[in-house]
Write a protein that holds these residues in place. Structure first.
Motif, PDB file in Angstrom:
ATOM      1  N   GLU A   6      31.495  27.469  44.235  1.00 20.36           N
ATOM      2  CA  GLU A   6      32.071  27.399  45.580  1.00 20.36           C
ATOM      3  C   GLU A   6      33.543  26.992  45.526  1.00 20.36           C
ATOM      4  O   GLU A   6      33.924  26.070  44.792  1.00 20.36           O
ATOM      5  CB  GLU A   6      31.282  26.403  46.428  1.00 20.36           C
ATOM      6  CG  GLU A   6      31.633  26.452  47.900  1.00 20.36           C
ATOM      7  CD  GLU A   6      30.717  25.568  48.722  1.00 20.36           C
ATOM      8  OE1 GLU A   6      30.674  25.760  49.952  1.00 20.36           O
ATOM      9  OE2 GLU A   6      30.050  24.680  48.145  1.00 20.36           O
ATOM     10  N   ASN A   7      34.360  27.703  46.289  1.00 21.60           N
ATOM     11  CA  ASN A   7      35.800  27.463  46.393  1.00 21.60           C
ATOM     12  C   ASN A   7      36.579  27.839  45.126  1.00 21.60           C
ATOM     13  O   ASN A   7      37.760  27.501  45.006  1.00 21.60           O
ATOM     14  CB  ASN A   7      36.104  26.009  46.778  1.00 21.60           C
ATOM     15  CG  ASN A   7      35.670  25.702  48.202  1.00 21.60           C
ATOM     16  OD1 ASN A   7      36.025  26.426  49.129  1.00 21.60           O
ATOM     17  ND2 ASN A   7      34.885  24.650  48.380  1.00 21.60           N
ATOM     18  N   ILE A   8      35.929  28.531  44.215  1.00 25.79           N
ATOM     19  CA  ILE A   8      36.634  29.153  43.091  1.00 25.79           C
ATOM     20  C   ILE A   8      36.716  30.645  43.410  1.00 25.79           C
ATOM     21  O   ILE A   8      35.687  31.300  43.592  1.00 25.79           O
ATOM     22  CB  ILE A   8      35.911  28.938  41.754  1.00 25.79           C
ATOM     23  CG1 ILE A   8      35.771  27.447  41.444  1.00 25.79           C
ATOM     24  CG2 ILE A   8      36.659  29.660  40.637  1.00 25.79           C
ATOM     25  CD1 ILE A   8      37.081  26.712  41.270  1.00 25.79           C
ATOM     26  N   SER A   9      37.915  31.177  43.483  1.00 28.35           N
ATOM     27  CA  SER A   9      38.108  32.566  43.894  1.00 28.35           C
ATOM     28  C   SER A   9      37.428  33.545  42.932  1.00 28.35           C
ATOM     29  O   SER A   9      37.536  33.406  41.717  1.00 28.35           O
ATOM     30  CB  SER A   9      39.604  32.883  43.956  1.00 28.35           C
ATOM     31  OG  SER A   9      39.813  34.263  44.173  1.00 28.35           O
ATOM     32  N   LYS A  10      36.759  34.527  43.502  1.00 27.44           N
ATOM     33  CA  LYS A  10      36.156  35.585  42.684  1.00 27.44           C
ATOM     34  C   LYS A  10      37.224  36.443  42.020  1.00 27.44           C
ATOM     35  O   LYS A  10      36.937  37.187  41.083  1.00 27.44           O
ATOM     36  CB  LYS A  10      35.245  36.458  43.551  1.00 27.44           C
ATOM     37  CG  LYS A  10      34.019  35.723  44.064  1.00 27.44           C
ATOM     38  CD  LYS A  10      33.207  36.590  45.012  1.00 27.44           C
ATOM     39  CE  LYS A  10      32.515  37.711  44.308  1.00 27.44           C
ATOM     40  NZ  LYS A  10      31.581  38.452  45.191  1.00 27.44           N
ATOM     41  N   ASN A  11      38.441  36.330  42.492  1.00 28.45           N
ATOM     42  CA  ASN A  11      39.556  37.109  41.938  1.00 28.45           C
ATOM     43  C   ASN A  11      40.401  36.306  40.956  1.00 28.45           C
ATOM     44  O   ASN A  11      41.477  36.758  40.565  1.00 28.45           O
ATOM     45  CB  ASN A  11      40.457  37.620  43.064  1.00 28.45           C
ATOM     46  CG  ASN A  11      39.735  38.591  43.977  1.00 28.45           C
ATOM     47  OD1 ASN A  11      38.982  39.454  43.513  1.00 28.45           O
ATOM     48  ND2 ASN A  11      39.939  38.454  45.276  1.00 28.45           N
ATOM     49  N   ILE A  12      39.922  35.151  40.542  1.00 28.63           N
ATOM     50  CA  ILE A  12      40.744  34.261  39.736  1.00 28.63           C
ATOM     51  C   ILE A  12      41.189  34.894  38.420  1.00 28.63           C
ATOM     52  O   ILE A  12      42.300  34.662  37.948  1.00 28.63           O
ATOM     53  CB  ILE A  12      40.010  32.916  39.484  1.00 28.63           C
ATOM     54  CG1 ILE A  12      40.983  31.891  38.898  1.00 28.63           C
ATOM     55  CG2 ILE A  12      38.786  33.099  38.604  1.00 28.63           C
ATOM     56  CD1 ILE A  12      40.449  30.477  38.915  1.00 28.63           C
ATOM     57  N   ILE A  13      40.352  35.742  37.839  1.00 25.24           N
ATOM     58  CA  ILE A  13      40.705  36.378  36.564  1.00 25.24           C
ATOM     59  C   ILE A  13      41.689  37.521  36.775  1.00 25.24           C
ATOM     60  O   ILE A  13      42.516  37.812  35.899  1.00 25.24           O
ATOM     61  CB  ILE A  13      39.433  36.893  35.858  1.00 25.24           C
ATOM     62  CG1 ILE A  13      38.495  35.736  35.550  1.00 25.24           C
ATOM     63  CG2 ILE A  13      39.775  37.626  34.555  1.00 25.24           C
ATOM     64  CD1 ILE A  13      37.141  36.185  35.070  1.00 25.24           C
ATOM     65  N   LYS A  14      41.627  38.163  37.930  1.00 26.65           N
ATOM     66  CA  LYS A  14      42.449  39.341  38.189  1.00 26.65           C
ATOM     67  C   LYS A  14      43.949  39.037  38.186  1.00 26.65           C
ATOM     68  O   LYS A  14      44.770  39.944  38.080  1.00 26.65           O
ATOM     69  CB  LYS A  14      42.033  39.990  39.506  1.00 26.65           C
ATOM     70  CG  LYS A  14      40.632  40.596  39.449  1.00 26.65           C
ATOM     71  CD  LYS A  14      40.251  41.267  40.750  1.00 26.65           C
ATOM     72  CE  LYS A  14      38.855  41.876  40.666  1.00 26.65           C
ATOM     73  NZ  LYS A  14      38.441  42.516  41.928  1.00 26.65           N
ATOM     74  N   GLU A  15      44.281  37.764  38.315  1.00 24.31           N
ATOM     75  CA  GLU A  15      45.688  37.380  38.274  1.00 24.31           C
ATOM     76  C   GLU A  15      46.264  37.464  36.855  1.00 24.31           C
ATOM     77  O   GLU A  15      47.479  37.363  36.673  1.00 24.31           O
ATOM     78  CB  GLU A  15      45.847  35.965  38.830  1.00 24.31           C
ATOM     79  CG  GLU A  15      45.424  35.827  40.288  1.00 24.31           C
ATOM     80  CD  GLU A  15      45.537  34.398  40.783  1.00 24.31           C
ATOM     81  OE1 GLU A  15      46.300  33.628  40.176  1.00 24.31           O
ATOM     82  OE2 GLU A  15      44.863  34.058  41.768  1.00 24.31           O
ATOM     83  N   PHE A  16      45.378  37.643  35.872  1.00 25.90           N
ATOM     84  CA  PHE A  16      45.800  37.700  34.470  1.00 25.90           C
ATOM     85  C   PHE A  16      45.446  39.090  33.936  1.00 25.90           C
ATOM     86  O   PHE A  16      44.299  39.365  33.574  1.00 25.90           O
ATOM     87  CB  PHE A  16      45.107  36.595  33.667  1.00 25.90           C
ATOM     88  CG  PHE A  16      45.435  35.222  34.189  1.00 25.90           C
ATOM     89  CD1 PHE A  16      46.525  34.521  33.694  1.00 25.90           C
ATOM     90  CD2 PHE A  16      44.680  34.652  35.212  1.00 25.90           C
ATOM     91  CE1 PHE A  16      46.843  33.266  34.193  1.00 25.90           C
ATOM     92  CE2 PHE A  16      44.986  33.399  35.711  1.00 25.90           C
ATOM     93  CZ  PHE A  16      46.072  32.710  35.207  1.00 25.90           C
ATOM     94  N   LYS A  17      46.436  39.946  33.907  1.00 24.06           N
ATOM     95  CA  LYS A  17      46.224  41.374  33.665  1.00 24.06           C
ATOM     96  C   LYS A  17      45.501  41.666  32.358  1.00 24.06           C
ATOM     97  O   LYS A  17      44.520  42.420  32.330  1.00 24.06           O
ATOM     98  CB  LYS A  17      47.566  42.105  33.700  1.00 24.06           C
ATOM     99  CG  LYS A  17      47.439  43.617  33.553  1.00 24.06           C
ATOM    100  CD  LYS A  17      48.801  44.280  33.661  1.00 24.06           C
ATOM    101  CE  LYS A  17      48.673  45.793  33.489  1.00 24.06           C
ATOM    102  NZ  LYS A  17      50.010  46.463  33.581  1.00 24.06           N
ATOM    103  N   LEU A  18      45.959  41.096  31.266  1.00 20.27           N
ATOM    104  CA  LEU A  18      45.349  41.377  29.963  1.00 20.27           C
ATOM    105  C   LEU A  18      43.931  40.819  29.896  1.00 20.27           C
ATOM    106  O   LEU A  18      43.019  41.467  29.386  1.00 20.27           O
ATOM    107  CB  LEU A  18      46.204  40.789  28.844  1.00 20.27           C
ATOM    108  CG  LEU A  18      47.559  41.448  28.608  1.00 20.27           C
ATOM    109  CD1 LEU A  18      48.307  40.728  27.492  1.00 20.27           C
ATOM    110  CD2 LEU A  18      47.388  42.923  28.266  1.00 20.27           C
ATOM    111  N   LEU A  19      43.754  39.610  30.387  1.00 23.30           N
ATOM    112  CA  LEU A  19      42.436  38.975  30.359  1.00 23.30           C
ATOM    113  C   LEU A  19      41.457  39.736  31.235  1.00 23.30           C
ATOM    114  O   LEU A  19      40.294  39.938  30.855  1.00 23.30           O
ATOM    115  CB  LEU A  19      42.560  37.529  30.824  1.00 23.30           C
ATOM    116  CG  LEU A  19      41.358  36.616  30.575  1.00 23.30           C
ATOM    117  CD1 LEU A  19      41.061  36.503  29.090  1.00 23.30           C
ATOM    118  CD2 LEU A  19      41.614  35.236  31.174  1.00 23.30           C
ATOM    119  N   ASN A  20      41.913  40.174  32.390  1.00 22.11           N
ATOM    120  CA  ASN A  20      41.059  40.944  33.287  1.00 22.11           C
ATOM    121  C   ASN A  20      40.669  42.288  32.666  1.00 22.11           C
ATOM    122  O   ASN A  20      39.521  42.727  32.771  1.00 22.11           O
ATOM    123  CB  ASN A  20      41.769  41.175  34.617  1.00 22.11           C
ATOM    124  CG  ASN A  20      40.877  41.818  35.654  1.00 22.11           C
ATOM    125  OD1 ASN A  20      39.797  41.324  35.946  1.00 22.11           O
ATOM    126  ND2 ASN A  20      41.325  42.937  36.199  1.00 22.11           N
TER     127      ASN A  20
END
Length: 222
Positions: free
Chosen positions: A176-190
């Motif tokens: 809860e309150n952790i964005s589902k898009n949190i990884i998408k901010e890191f292009k290579l990691l995503n």
């Protein structure tokens, strides 16, 4: 290696600490038994003294009990030939195991917090500050060590299984309150996460199907 009778024991829900062992054994076509303990029964079982270090997950091998996620994962990785032969690559794999634990440790207090206002504050700090720092470290790790589309070597290793499962945990919406898009901010990691998520060696296991189904349908938010 002598054939062993392996059992994995954890709570009655999926979590990366046990899932990485399950996936690794399955990929290596190594039979095992999976025992789920309902959380409501755990306190009594813990007090029994039957569980080494009083924690889960544990693994029994021919009746002898072992614990600690990293140790168990390395053992499963050896059985499944998912640990690199190169000593430096193996060292890098060990780093990823410890990073997964570090990330879990910083999230842990917010899971245990009962005060909802404090819990929300802790999660927002994780989402906006602490987790992005760790994800940035992982992005840099990818830049420095990638030899292929996999994390470390030219083939799938337990590091890929661990990292996929941890990244799924962070981005699946159960925190809860952790964005589902949190990884998408890191292009290579995503991009790496997407690659491993589509890897047929992992996807064809029953464990992968079970984990992703449970994550998508689970309603209890951590």
């Amino acid at each position: 290696m002598q054939k062993s009778n392996i059992k994995l024991i954890y709570f009655d829900f999926s979590f990366w600490r046990v899932d990485v062992c399950r996936l690794t054994l399955s990929i290596g076509k190594i039979p095992y038994e999976y025992i789920r303990i309902p959380r409501r029964d755990w306190l009594i079982k813990k007090k029994s003294g039957d569980f080494i270090f009083g924690q889960l997950p544990v693994m029994t091998i021919n009746g002898k009990m072992f614990a600690q996620t990293a140790a168990m994962t390395r053992y499963c990785g050896k059985l499944a030939n998912l640990i690199p032969n190169d000593d430096i690559d193996a060292l890098l794999v060990d780093q990823i195991l410890d990073v997964a634990n570090d990330i879990t440790y910083i999230i842990g207090p917010s899971i245990r917090e009962k005060n909802l206002d404090k819990k929300k504050h802790m999660r927002l700090e994780l989402n906006e500050k602490k987790l992005p720092i760790w994800l940035s470290h992982l992005e840099n790790f990818l830049i420095d060590n990638k030899k292929s589309d996999f994390l470390i070597s030219k083939n799938l290793t337990i590091a890929d299984i661990v990292m996929w499962r941890v990244l799924l945990w962070l981005s699946c919406g159960l925190l809860e309150n952790i964005s589902k898009n949190i990884i998408k901010e890191f292009k290579l990691l995503n991009g790496y996460f997407s690659f491993i998520s589509s890897n047929e060696t992992i996807r064809k296991t029953d464990e992968y199907k079970e984990i992703t189904k449970e994550v998508s349908k689970r309603t209890v938010i951590m």
